[in-house]
Structure formats: C-alpha cells, structure tokens
Design a protein around this motif. Structure first.
Motif, PDB file in Angstrom:
ATOM      1  N   GLN A 151       2.438 -57.273  -8.754  1.00 61.64           N
ATOM      2  CA  GLN A 151       1.902 -58.230  -7.778  1.00 61.64           C
ATOM      3  C   GLN A 151       1.684 -57.605  -6.395  1.00 61.64           C
ATOM      4  O   GLN A 151       1.585 -58.315  -5.402  1.00 61.64           O
ATOM      5  N   GLN A 152       1.605 -56.269  -6.347  1.00 58.77           N
ATOM      6  CA  GLN A 152       1.403 -55.627  -5.043  1.00 58.77           C
ATOM      7  C   GLN A 152       0.097 -56.106  -4.412  1.00 58.77           C
ATOM      8  O   GLN A 152      -0.807 -56.572  -5.099  1.00 58.77           O
ATOM      9  N   SER A 190       8.305 -53.250  -2.629  1.00 57.76           N
ATOM     10  CA  SER A 190       8.439 -54.514  -3.367  1.00 57.76           C
ATOM     11  C   SER A 190       9.904 -54.869  -3.652  1.00 57.76           C
ATOM     12  O   SER A 190      10.173 -55.942  -4.179  1.00 57.76           O
ATOM     13  N   ARG A 214      -0.607 -58.624  -2.638  1.00 57.01           N
ATOM     14  CA  ARG A 214      -0.803 -60.057  -2.910  1.00 57.01           C
ATOM     15  C   ARG A 214      -1.602 -60.271  -4.193  1.00 57.01           C
ATOM     16  O   ARG A 214      -2.506 -61.096  -4.266  1.00 57.01           O
ATOM     17  N   GLY A 215      -1.217 -59.503  -5.204  1.00 57.86           N
ATOM     18  CA  GLY A 215      -1.817 -59.674  -6.523  1.00 57.86           C
ATOM     19  C   GLY A 215      -3.219 -59.116  -6.640  1.00 57.86           C
ATOM     20  O   GLY A 215      -3.916 -59.355  -7.623  1.00 57.86           O
ATOM     21  N   GLY A 234      -2.660 -53.770  -8.538  1.00 60.81           N
ATOM     22  CA  GLY A 234      -1.392 -53.357  -9.112  1.00 60.81           C
ATOM     23  C   GLY A 234      -1.088 -51.913  -8.763  1.00 60.81           C
ATOM     24  O   GLY A 234      -1.986 -51.113  -8.505  1.00 60.81           O
TER      25      GLY A 234
END
Ligand SMILES: *Cc1c(COP(=O)(O)O)cnc(C)c1O
Length: 385
Positions: free
Chosen positions: A230-231, A37, A233-234, A237
């Motif tokens: 937001q890993q 990220s 695409r949300g 987590g």
C-alpha cells in the motif's frame, strides 16, 4: 568531488550526483534506514524523511504533496501514466503521442499497438515543432490520453505544453507530459501548466539514478502500474527508495537555486559553442528550432561526417558527447527524432548532441572549439570515395 580529467557535454544523458545531494542521502543509509511503512518509531523516522522530501518535491513543481507518486525512474513514470489513463477509461482505445518522444514513451506505445490499442504518432515539422491544429484534430471521442514531451532530449526543442493541456481539457482528454529534461532548466508549475500527469527523473538533475516521480493531479483517475503493498497511498507498490527520494528533493532545491545560472551562464556558453562551431566548420548546421529550446542543448550535424567516428575522435580527445540519445548510441541507426524532422539520412547520421550543465566552463568550450575543426577535417579527408 574529484576534479574531472575530461569534458562532459552529455548532461541530457545523465548528471553527476551533487555533493549536497549525497550528503543529504547518507544518513538514510547509515542511521535512518528503517522501512517507512513500519509502525514503530524507527520506521516512522524514515517515513518523516520521506514525507519531508515529498513536500519539497511538491513545492518544486507547485503541486500538492498528495499528488506525487515516487517511482523508480522516468521510464516507469511515463509507462505508468499512459497505462493508467487507458485502464481508467476502459471504453477508450486510442493514444495520441508524437514521433519524437523518448523511447520510454515511444516503445511503450508501440507495445500497446500490439495489444490492440490505436496510437497516433504525430509528425513534427522540419524544425522539430508540432502543428497544434493537427494535434487537436487527432483527438477522438475514444482517445484516453495525449502524451507529449515538454522538452526533447535530443534537440532541446520545447513543445507548448500549456496550450496542449488546454486543448486536452476542452476535449475532456487526459494530458500527460514527459518533463524529464525540463527539471533544473526551466521553472515548473504544474497548476499553471494544466496537465493531469507529469514525469520527472532524478538523475537528470544531479540526484542518483533509479528514482523518478509521477505527478497525478488531484481527483484524476489513477490505476497503479506496479502492484504490491500500500505504499504511496496505494498508487505504487514497493518499498520507497527513501535515500534516493531524499536526494532528489535536495537536488530539486539546488536546481531551483541554479535556474538563473542555467538560463544565463550555461545558455551563453551553449550559444558561444554553437557560434564557434558554425564559424570554424563549414557544413555544420543546427538541428531543431533555435527557440524555444532548452538553454543547455545543441544538436549539430556535420556534413560528410558520421557521428560514430566523430564521437570516437572526441572521446580520444577527452570529450563526452552523444549521437542523439544515450539509449540509441552504439547502434548505427539514425536517430528517430532527426528522421521524424525529415533530415536526409546522410545528414541524420552526422549529428552530435552537446548538452551542457552547471559544471561546464568556458575553458572546456574553448577546448572543444580547438579540437573540433581538426577532427571534422580529418574525418572528411579519410572518407572513402
Ligand atoms: C532520460 C529520459 C527519460 C528516462 O528517464 P530514466 O530515469 O532514465 O528512465 C525519459 N524521458 C526523457 C525525455 C529523458 O531524457
């Protein structure tokens, strides 16, 4: 890899990490250990590896990369799928599943019941198969999800997931399948299958423990289970286990390459083992339908023998097998799967699961067939009464 001094017939519990998988993973620890990220180049290199693995996993199940959510295990994938269906359909308070699911589904559903969710646990026939008319009738206007495993981890019996998904579609109900035992044993095509969600676990197909996958079909509603960054695409987590995911993707490629072998050599070994056991040991019987079934799994009951003594004697002979699922071994309770199939408790407590894998050889099966009749005879003779 070092040569084993024991025979491992418990591949449905876990599998060894393949040498190629470990090799693919190592650079993720030693060189490219950045956070995927992070915005700088060092982080983006980790992100690139993560997305490359996502593409390979998508190809493995014929999904789109954006439909994949990486998780920590098969258990998390199953919990997430059911929870998501419930929370994205707030007016629906009913779940349909079966009485023979893995505890990752079964116990989660029991916990949902305590929170006021209604759960139908569909019974199975004596051979472990499902009555699809009954499944169809169990779906109600307030059903949020139907969660049915593809292959049973204890018996290897396959459920007709494609037909079940079609029933769910006709009733506009979300369909989830626990496909953990299928990876590497049967081809997987989520588009052809028609499910909305599908769970996998890396350690069942020669990748490390602690990595899983949840497929979520495009445009279906989704609510994360693990809340944080937001890993994914949300959708999940927590910093991704990049090395584990890279390993899983490499294992998926190897699984595809070994698919034919699983269905020819491993299947033939399993069948030879079963035939040998039935020939040499009176009072031995298969549990579950012979077909359709996973090519590697045999669940066998030995009349007048309890599984615990049997597994101990096998262990002493250097043979790893299990009394059903790894998660229930160590307890004396008979398997919920065999009980759901209507086995008498005496028979259910004498069951052993042998699950083969690509490392097993004919010599190992011969070794088992050599020691097993003696063990059963000895245990039968030592029984009180
Ligand atoms: C092993 C297994 C699971 C659980 O996977 P974990 O990654 O160990 O949590 C779920 N379902 C089935 C059918 C399994 O065999």
């Amino acid at each position: 890899m070092s040569k084993r001094s024991f025979c491992y017939f418990d591949n449905n519990a876990t599998t060894p990490v393949a040498a190629e998988v470990l090799e693919a993973m190592l650079p993720c620890y030693t060189e490219h250990w950045g956070n995927p990220s992070s915005a700088y180049r060092f982080g983006r290199e980790a992100a690139r590896r993560l997305e490359d693995a996502r593409g390979r996993m998508a190809a493995f199940i014929n999904a789109e990369p954006r439909e994949l959510v990486f998780t920590s295990c098969g258990t998390e994938s199953n919990n997430t799928a059911i929870q998501s269906a419930l929370s994205t359909h707030p007016a629906r308070h009913h779940v349909v599943t079966t009485a023979v699911e893995h505890s990752a589904t079964l116990k989660y559903c029991r916990q949902l019941q305590q929170r006021g969710i209604e759960v139908t646990f569909l019974p199975v026939e004596e051979d472990g198969t499902l009555d699809l008319h009954r499944l169809e009738r169990s779906i109600r206007p307030d059903t949020a999800v139907v969660s049915v495993m593809w292959a049973n981890n204890e018996t290897g019996v396959l459920f007709p997931v494609e037909e079940i998904a079609a029933i769910c579609r006709s009733k506009s109900v979300s369909c989830h399948t626990d496909a953990v035992q299928v990876a590497g044993k049967l081809p997987m095509d989520v588009k052809g299958l028609g499910v909305d969600m599908l769970s996998l676990s890396a350690h069942k197909f020669h990748a490390p423990k602690g990595v899983g996958l949840l497929y979520v079909r495009s445009h279906s509603r989704f609510q994360p289970h693990i809340i944080g960054g937001q890993q994914e695409r949300g959708r999940r987590g927590g910093t991704e286990n990049v090395a584990g995911i890279v390993g899983m993707a490499r294992a998926a490629e190897l699984a595809s390459a070994h698919l034919t072998e699983e269905n020819t050599r491993v299947r033939a070994l399993r069948d030879r083992m079963e035939r040998g056991i039935f020939k040499a040991i009176p009072g031995a019987a298969r549990n579950g339908a012979r077909e359709p079934r996973l090519p590697n799994t045999a669940n066998i009951s030995f009349e007048g023998v309890d599984a615990e003594g049997m597994l101990m004697a096998l262990d002493q002979a250097g043979i790893c097998a299990s009394g059903g699922s790894a998660c229930t071994s160590g307890s004396v309770e008979p398997s919920h799967v065999l009980v759901a199939m209507g086995l008498r408790p005496e028979r259910a407590s004498g069951c052993v699961r042998f699950s083969l894998g690509r490392a097993n050889t004919e010599a190992e099966v011969d070794c088992l067939l050599e020691v097993l009749p003696g063990i059963v005879k000895r245990l039968r003779e030592s029984r009180p009464g």
